[in-house]
Scaffold this active site. Sequence first.
Site, PDB file in Angstrom:
ATOM      1  N   LYS A  86      16.372   3.580  21.131  1.00  0.00           N
ATOM      2  CA  LYS A  86      16.789   4.603  21.812  1.00  0.00           C
ATOM      3  C   LYS A  86      15.867   5.000  22.752  1.00  0.00           C
ATOM      4  O   LYS A  86      16.021   5.312  24.199  1.00  0.00           O
ATOM      5  CB  LYS A  86      17.015   5.855  20.708  1.00  0.00           C
ATOM      6  CG  LYS A  86      17.571   7.116  21.666  1.00  0.00           C
ATOM      7  CD  LYS A  86      17.522   8.523  20.538  1.00  0.00           C
ATOM      8  CE  LYS A  86      16.070   8.856  20.577  1.00  0.00           C
ATOM      9  NZ  LYS A  86      15.988  10.052  19.857  1.00  0.00           N
ATOM     10  N   ASP A 122      21.673   9.141  21.104  1.00  0.00           N
ATOM     11  CA  ASP A 122      20.954  10.020  20.262  1.00  0.00           C
ATOM     12  C   ASP A 122      21.993  10.891  19.566  1.00  0.00           C
ATOM     13  O   ASP A 122      23.160  10.410  19.333  1.00  0.00           O
ATOM     14  CB  ASP A 122      20.156  11.017  21.568  1.00  0.00           C
ATOM     15  CG  ASP A 122      20.932  12.047  22.153  1.00  0.00           C
ATOM     16  OD1 ASP A 122      22.444  11.841  22.170  1.00  0.00           O
ATOM     17  OD2 ASP A 122      20.460  12.988  22.867  1.00  0.00           O
TER      18      ASP A 122
END
Length: 287
Positions: free
Chosen positions: A155, A173
């Site tokens: 991420k 997320d």
Amino acid sequence: MGEQPPVKASEKVRPVPLGKGSAKKPVAAKPESRLAMVRRARRINRELAEVYPYAHPELDFRNPFELLVATVLSAQTTDLRVNQTTPALFAAYPTPEDMAAAAPEDLEEIIRPTGFFRAKAKSLLGLSQALRDDFGGEVPGRIEDLVTLPGVGRKTANVVLGNAFGVPGITVDTHFGRLVRRFKWTEQEDPEKVEAEICAIFPKSEWTMLSHRVVFHGRRICHARKPACGACPIAPLCPAYGEGETDPEKAQKLLKYEKGGQPGQRLTPPPDYPGLPALPLGARTEL
């Protein structure tokens, strides 16, 4: 191949309401085909692009190192809190070499407002030392290298690559994962599986901006506990319509940030941002 036709109402997945006093089970909606889902997903992306033409990363940064550090700090806190904390951090430690030489207790004290400050300080010291020792003090521009840094997963790597290096990537997320499941683009929970399935739906050139648009929508309208369905511009395309407030006036009161007439998360937003900049740490209570 020609332009894909618009999504028909019959292709949307909607529950069939029961009549008053009916004992019958709801009639199952016709399953949405893969092609229909892809068409609907791409139309949602186009609609979100019109709603949020100014979508951007909501972390303040001036270079790849600042974005990398800010993204590590953003775990388990708001981007606003990170943005209110990083000015003092980067004034004290502007380069990887500076941060690598920091005393842990001094670093911890500066980043304390972001929470989990001891673990985050350990990651920042580790990644700064790795940048200094292994990458010549520069943030690498390859995901294979970024994920070797302490505290950096896919991420964080995709955030840095997409926004500091222009390398397309999907950033999964909590907001992104929640919305793509609401949109029925995927049923996966694991972030890497979500990333893979969403990447397969959209052209690579759309990945980074799609991530921003979906996150913007999740923060402003499609909230976790009380989505503002009645104020949602993509409601006709959303299978989850009705999970939140459908009354337009009540829904309008649920909107956040610039959609609700409130400051955004960045102290230094892009020039085209239509809302108000956030204020420094201590200047006001967080929203």
